[in-house]
Design a protein around this motif. Structure first.
Motif: not given
Length: 322
Positions: A13-14, A78, A291, A293
């Motif tokens: 999700s990053g 994110g 990451t 996000y």
């Protein structure tokens, strides 16, 4: 050196997946690599699946070679998915197994979100570095941040600043210096590394007026190691160690805590810094960012640090081969 570098997916999700594609677009076939992760987390037109790491060299330059590792669910940029945390950990374990079995030359790890792994998968480690040491069966490793302008090593890492004096021991400092010296010889080809060692306190304690750790702890360790032939300078006042003329006098700086090491390198080369682990039986590098996000999936993330990390992994693996 023809073995490929294994690039782990990190938190899907990053920014890891999009940066993997961007890095491949820049690198092409400059160095062999493959990505371990769930193909559903990539653009469908940007990759080619492989069954074995050795097949990475057969993939066209415009496509990312992918060794598929199925996750529990798709990924939304994110928005971390708790059910995918176990997959992130499993991919790291798989990369280690591949490099240990001789199928990969090195590991490059995309960023993970440590708290998410702790909360959602019972991850019991402070970060990548500690987990990789555990998987390798190594008691102590060293985190180095490196770029073309500077190499730095923090002796203490992810702890509160109030805890640093208590965590800083003679054994830890000595081990850090020894591992750094050995890593610079083995992975960077330096015959006699020059190490500059920072003090803990302002002005390196100024003879005890601003602290005693330099006198009671740091200096005795340096004297003992100098007697063995180590090229060590210090303890130095940290505020004068990082200007251009000072950097010409050493190959790496040993710093006493996290920000003392990371602020100068991120100021000098924010996009080109590489996080690497010395003391492992295999090569591991990582981009020097998280990451991200907040910008994941928006096309704003820059691949510079990942590209530098992949190149450094390849170069370090080649250096180990002699």
């Amino acid at each position: 050196m023809t073995l490929p570098v294994a690039l782990t997916c990190g938190d899907p999700s990053g920014v890891g997946p999009e940066l993997a594609l961007a890095a491949r677009a820049v690198l092409g076939t400059e160095l062999p690599l493959f990505w371990i992760g769930d193909p559903r987390h990539l653009r469908s037109d940007a990759f080619q699946e492989i069954a074995l790491p050795a097949e990475a060299a057969l993939v066209p330059a415009h496509l990312l070679p992918v060794l598929s590792h199925r996750f529990a669910s798709p990924a939304m940029p994110g928005q971390p998915a708790p059910e995918n945390a176990a997959g992130v950990i499993a991919v790291i374990e798989r990369a280690v197994a591949l490099v240990q079995s001789g199928q990969a030359a090195a590991i490059c790890t995309a960023p993970i979100h440590k708290k998410a792994l702790m909360d959602d998968a019972g991850f019991a480690f402070a970060g990548h570095t500690e987990f990789l040491a555990h998987l390798a069966g190594v008691h102590r490793v060293v985190m180095m941040l490196a770029s073309a302008l500077l190499r730095v090593v923090p002796v203490t890492i992810h702890i509160a600043i109030a805890d640093v004096p208590g965590a800083l021991t003679a054994d830890l400092l000595e081990d850090t210096i020894r591992i750094t010296d050995a890593g610079l010889r083995r992975d960077f080809g330096l015959a006699r590394p020059r190490l500059a060692v920072a003090g803990l306190n302002p002005h390196a304690g100024e003879g005890g007026a601003m602290g005693h750790e330099e006198i009671t702890l740091i200096t005795p360790v340096l004297q003992r190691l100098r007697a063995e032939g180590f090229d060590l300078r210090g303890p130095n006042s940290a505020d004068t160690m990082f200007h251009p003329r000072a950097r010409e006098g050493y190959d790496a700086a040993i710093c006493m805590y996290h920000d003392q090491a990371l602020i100068p390198i991120k100021t000098l080369d924010f996009d080109g810094g590489v996080n690497l682990t010395l003391g492992l039986p295999f090569v591991r590098t990582s981009p020097d960012h998280g990451t991200a996000y907040d910008i994941a999936g928006k096309g704003l993330a820059r691949p510079d640090s990942l590209i530098a990390a992949l190149r450094m992994a390849h170069q370090m693996a080649a250096a180990r081969l002699g």
